[in-house]
Design a protein around this motif. Sequence first.
Motif, PDB file in Angstrom:
ATOM      1  N   HIS A 195       6.709  -6.862  -5.002  1.00  0.00           N
ATOM      2  CA  HIS A 195       6.884  -5.370  -4.480  1.00  0.00           C
ATOM      3  C   HIS A 195       7.707  -4.624  -5.345  1.00  0.00           C
ATOM      4  O   HIS A 195       8.071  -3.389  -4.866  1.00  0.00           O
ATOM      5  CB  HIS A 195       7.142  -5.468  -2.944  1.00  0.00           C
ATOM      6  CG  HIS A 195       8.387  -6.380  -2.591  1.00  0.00           C
ATOM      7  ND1 HIS A 195       8.346  -7.656  -2.833  1.00  0.00           N
ATOM      8  CD2 HIS A 195       9.703  -5.627  -2.077  1.00  0.00           C
ATOM      9  CE1 HIS A 195       9.571  -8.038  -2.469  1.00  0.00           C
ATOM     10  NE2 HIS A 195      10.382  -6.843  -1.957  1.00  0.00           N
ATOM     11  N   GLU A 213      -1.299  -9.144  -4.683  1.00  0.00           N
ATOM     12  CA  GLU A 213      -0.476  -8.103  -4.617  1.00  0.00           C
ATOM     13  C   GLU A 213      -0.208  -7.444  -5.872  1.00  0.00           C
ATOM     14  O   GLU A 213       0.714  -6.255  -5.945  1.00  0.00           O
ATOM     15  CB  GLU A 213       0.936  -8.340  -3.961  1.00  0.00           C
ATOM     16  CG  GLU A 213       0.893  -9.120  -2.438  1.00  0.00           C
ATOM     17  CD  GLU A 213       0.567 -10.378  -2.190  1.00  0.00           C
ATOM     18  OE1 GLU A 213       0.349 -11.013  -3.513  1.00  0.00           O
ATOM     19  OE2 GLU A 213       0.659 -11.071  -1.425  1.00  0.00           O
ATOM     20  N   PRO A 255       3.315  -4.324  -9.073  1.00  0.00           N
ATOM     21  CA  PRO A 255       2.881  -4.381  -7.827  1.00  0.00           C
ATOM     22  C   PRO A 255       1.814  -3.347  -7.409  1.00  0.00           C
ATOM     23  O   PRO A 255       2.086  -2.222  -8.032  1.00  0.00           O
ATOM     24  CB  PRO A 255       4.120  -4.385  -6.773  1.00  0.00           C
ATOM     25  CG  PRO A 255       5.124  -3.897  -7.847  1.00  0.00           C
ATOM     26  CD  PRO A 255       4.702  -4.288  -9.159  1.00  0.00           C
ATOM     27  N   SER A 257       1.912  -2.165  -4.339  1.00  0.00           N
ATOM     28  CA  SER A 257       2.379  -1.756  -3.338  1.00  0.00           C
ATOM     29  C   SER A 257       3.796  -1.882  -3.212  1.00  0.00           C
ATOM     30  O   SER A 257       4.232  -2.974  -3.393  1.00  0.00           O
ATOM     31  CB  SER A 257       1.848  -1.896  -1.954  1.00  0.00           C
ATOM     32  OG  SER A 257       2.645  -1.377  -0.889  1.00  0.00           O
ATOM     33  N   HIS A 258       4.885  -0.991  -2.750  1.00  0.00           N
ATOM     34  CA  HIS A 258       6.336  -1.218  -2.581  1.00  0.00           C
ATOM     35  C   HIS A 258       6.476  -1.995  -1.208  1.00  0.00           C
ATOM     36  O   HIS A 258       7.448  -2.179  -0.952  1.00  0.00           O
ATOM     37  CB  HIS A 258       7.285  -0.143  -2.845  1.00  0.00           C
ATOM     38  CG  HIS A 258       7.113   0.270  -4.191  1.00  0.00           C
ATOM     39  ND1 HIS A 258       7.556  -0.536  -5.346  1.00  0.00           N
ATOM     40  CD2 HIS A 258       6.467   1.351  -4.862  1.00  0.00           C
ATOM     41  CE1 HIS A 258       7.592   0.261  -6.320  1.00  0.00           C
ATOM     42  NE2 HIS A 258       6.900   1.175  -6.202  1.00  0.00           N
ATOM     43  N   ARG A 259       5.332  -1.523  -0.615  1.00  0.00           N
ATOM     44  CA  ARG A 259       5.522  -2.098   0.985  1.00  0.00           C
ATOM     45  C   ARG A 259       4.197  -3.200   1.284  1.00  0.00           C
ATOM     46  O   ARG A 259       3.359  -2.733   2.047  1.00  0.00           O
ATOM     47  CB  ARG A 259       5.517  -1.035   1.982  1.00  0.00           C
ATOM     48  CG  ARG A 259       6.946  -0.272   1.633  1.00  0.00           C
ATOM     49  CD  ARG A 259       7.129   0.569   2.698  1.00  0.00           C
ATOM     50  NE  ARG A 259       7.244  -0.024   4.043  1.00  0.00           N
ATOM     51  CZ  ARG A 259       7.265   0.204   5.125  1.00  0.00           C
ATOM     52  NH1 ARG A 259       6.919   1.501   5.446  1.00  0.00           N
ATOM     53  NH2 ARG A 259       7.290  -0.584   6.221  1.00  0.00           N
ATOM     54  N   PRO A 260       4.105  -4.410   0.656  1.00  0.00           N
ATOM     55  CA  PRO A 260       2.996  -5.172   0.724  1.00  0.00           C
ATOM     56  C   PRO A 260       2.619  -5.558   2.179  1.00  0.00           C
ATOM     57  O   PRO A 260       1.652  -5.711   2.535  1.00  0.00           O
ATOM     58  CB  PRO A 260       3.368  -6.426  -0.141  1.00  0.00           C
ATOM     59  CG  PRO A 260       4.616  -6.587  -0.440  1.00  0.00           C
ATOM     60  CD  PRO A 260       5.323  -4.871   0.012  1.00  0.00           C
TER      61      PRO A 260
ATOM     62  N   THR B 276      11.990   0.898   0.152  1.00  0.00           N
ATOM     63  CA  THR B 276      11.126  -0.325  -0.013  1.00  0.00           C
ATOM     64  C   THR B 276      11.479  -1.504   1.233  1.00  0.00           C
ATOM     65  O   THR B 276      12.550  -1.484   1.702  1.00  0.00           O
ATOM     66  CB  THR B 276      11.645  -1.184  -1.283  1.00  0.00           C
ATOM     67  OG1 THR B 276      12.818  -1.557  -1.449  1.00  0.00           O
ATOM     68  CG2 THR B 276      11.372  -0.267  -2.594  1.00  0.00           C
TER      69      THR B 276
END
Lengths: 268, 503
Positions: A195, A213, A255, A257-260, B276
């Motif tokens: 991420h 991811e 990645p 997304s930084h918020r998987p 994050t």
Amino acid sequence: MQQVIEGYRQVAPAMRAEGDTVVLDANGVYYQQLNEAIRSAVSAGARNIRIENANGQRYIGAGLRARDLRIEVHGTAGNDLASFMDGPTVEVFGNAQDGVGNTMASGKVVVHGDAGDVLGYGMRGGRVYVRGDVGYRVGIHMKAYESLVPVVVCGGKARDFFGEYMAGGVLVLLGMNTQFPGDPIAGSFLGTGMHGGVIYVRGDVEPWQCGKEVGVAEASDADMAELRPILEDYCAALGLDLDEVLAQPFTRIVPVSHRPYGKLYAYL
Amino acid sequence: MPATFIQPEFRVKIDYDKCHKCGRCVQQCGWGVYDFNERPIPHDEKCRACHRCVTFCPARCITIERNPLAYRDNENWSAPLRKAVWKQAETGGVLLTSMGNPQPYPRIFDHLLLDACQVTNPSIDPLREPMELRTYLGRKPDAVTVEPDGQGGFRLAEGGGVSRNIELATPIIFSPMSYGSVSLNVHKSLAMAAERCGILMNTGEGGLHEDLYPYQDHVIVQVASGRFGVGPEYLQRGAAIEIKIGQGAKPGIGGHLPGEKINKEVSSTRMIPQGTDAISPAPHHDIYSIEDLRQLIYALKEASGYKPVGVKIAAVHNVGAIASGIVRAGADYVYLDGFRGGTGAAPAVIRDHVGIPIEIAIAVVDQRLRDEGIRNQASIVAAGSIRSSADVAKAIALGADVVAIGTAALVALGCHVCQSCHTGSCSWGITTQKPELTRRIDPEWGAERVSNLVHAWSHELQEILGALGVNAIESLRGSRERLRSIGLDEQTNRILGVKPAGM
């Protein structure tokens, strides 16, 4: 009373001075006495330490914080080399085992041979350069914060879970100096749960090797401009030919997304 | 179709005849329950029954009632189960909740009773007699070497075999709650209270904010799988280091601090970028065995100058064998967290269905370590719903050295156990990072309230010890003969090592 633990003797290592270098003979010495001798030498002002006949002693350099300190290890460094280290440079003329640079804060580790599993776990700064192959779960959960950006370059091939849960930093895999010419450059689950940060692989990776991811693309000129100074430093540290390293295109893995897991939950 | 089938759990009732129309309730509610149009207008569906508005209403005109809406009776398909299915049908999500397990499992502490002296052996009056609560956290030696001190007495020989222990004025410490899950003002309150009470607070996995450096001798610094905020300085500042393997509220799973809670200060303390997700994986990726655990314990000792290193695990089925391995791996204490332990966020299915009670875990681990002759090698810290000084005394009698309190300390700070920590909107300013809410806790006020709680429980412990006719907490430790059970089955009694009342 001298005790022997797992074949190591609980005695202080033989110590001598060569110019401004403190030389420790680690042959058969238990890690606690070896590391105690290193810490004592550092407190006494030593800034160059050479460890001879290392044969698997753990935790060399663990938690040391002196920025201008240089430690040479001749032989095989044991597990958790340079763990929690903040500043020093450690150079291993031989192989390193598992856990190199575990949760390392800053500094530099250069391994002229191969290294084992979980290299760079939770690492938040500094650099680790390995000439040869690395094991499983390398670069797991590396993370970056502001000016602290950890960099790991592995010259050989890697096993499964390379860069898993990676949250920041730069992880590079070259696939060049390897004992396993027939194997793929990395194992499965590359970048699973990633991420943050970026992974560069010299050559191609197959989609089946990557976690869901991540996105995979050929490195652009801008990417190579970021990577080049890292590879220059790596080649200089290990005496390798930069042109040969750059002779193949690199693949960039980041990645998506930084918020998987941002949408995983429903709040009660 | 309506957006949801789920009807409000509570009803907010305002007595408008008494209402000052001052808008205090609008301002106090963290969940946005109230609109204001000449008078406050509540939206029941947002209410979490935290009583912030009730407490601060100057007219005392607000009350919260349970929604009396009837569901067709069904012992099998309870209303909460029906609502959970609707929620998941609407969202497809894992149901996230917080605090400790609220389900009606038996509470063993409430089935245990303490002994007292009558006639044949005198009780002790703790108001007049010395009553020792001091406890040492850490490894105790098998034997010590002493030498004459030259004045007719003896002293411990150098290197006489004693590991570093931490002195606690009372056998109660604060459980790990990270900065991120709770606010910095909560961390400061706990750190200041720990210093005043001569005990310890615990960073949890969120780093040590520099404002807590003055209290570092009363802080356990935690190292968990995400390694957030962990560096050599962090390790060297702490009084002790704790490896977190698991948590009672969510055994076997990791943690996700959502990006919304990672503001600038949390980000700098954890050393990760703002916004994050902070993901703590379920396992430590360098620990797959007891040997690996030993490697991390000694890595932390090497990096910290040989500070005490403890290991925290959730109480699970095989806890005795696991604890034995942890002690043999070199841990200075084993921290057992029972299945009722709290959390800032956990999937409801895990919180409500995984783990075992702390009472069982204490008894099993204490017995196992005694049977193996290694009980002295590590202290046992017990946590997971220690609700009163009676629970403290019972936990110690079952075999714990020290207890840790989390929820109880937060309740002292105003927590009303509304189980909404995961929303990040705590009206009491505890489990939130919103500045307009976190400023509701003044650390000085908080430290006094938490210190009061610890002091009150300590006095009560002294009363209990006096009634038992002993004058030191050490005399109660593992003394299960001073406990009797009521309403527990024979097998549970045997596992606890406790006789039923009357025997």
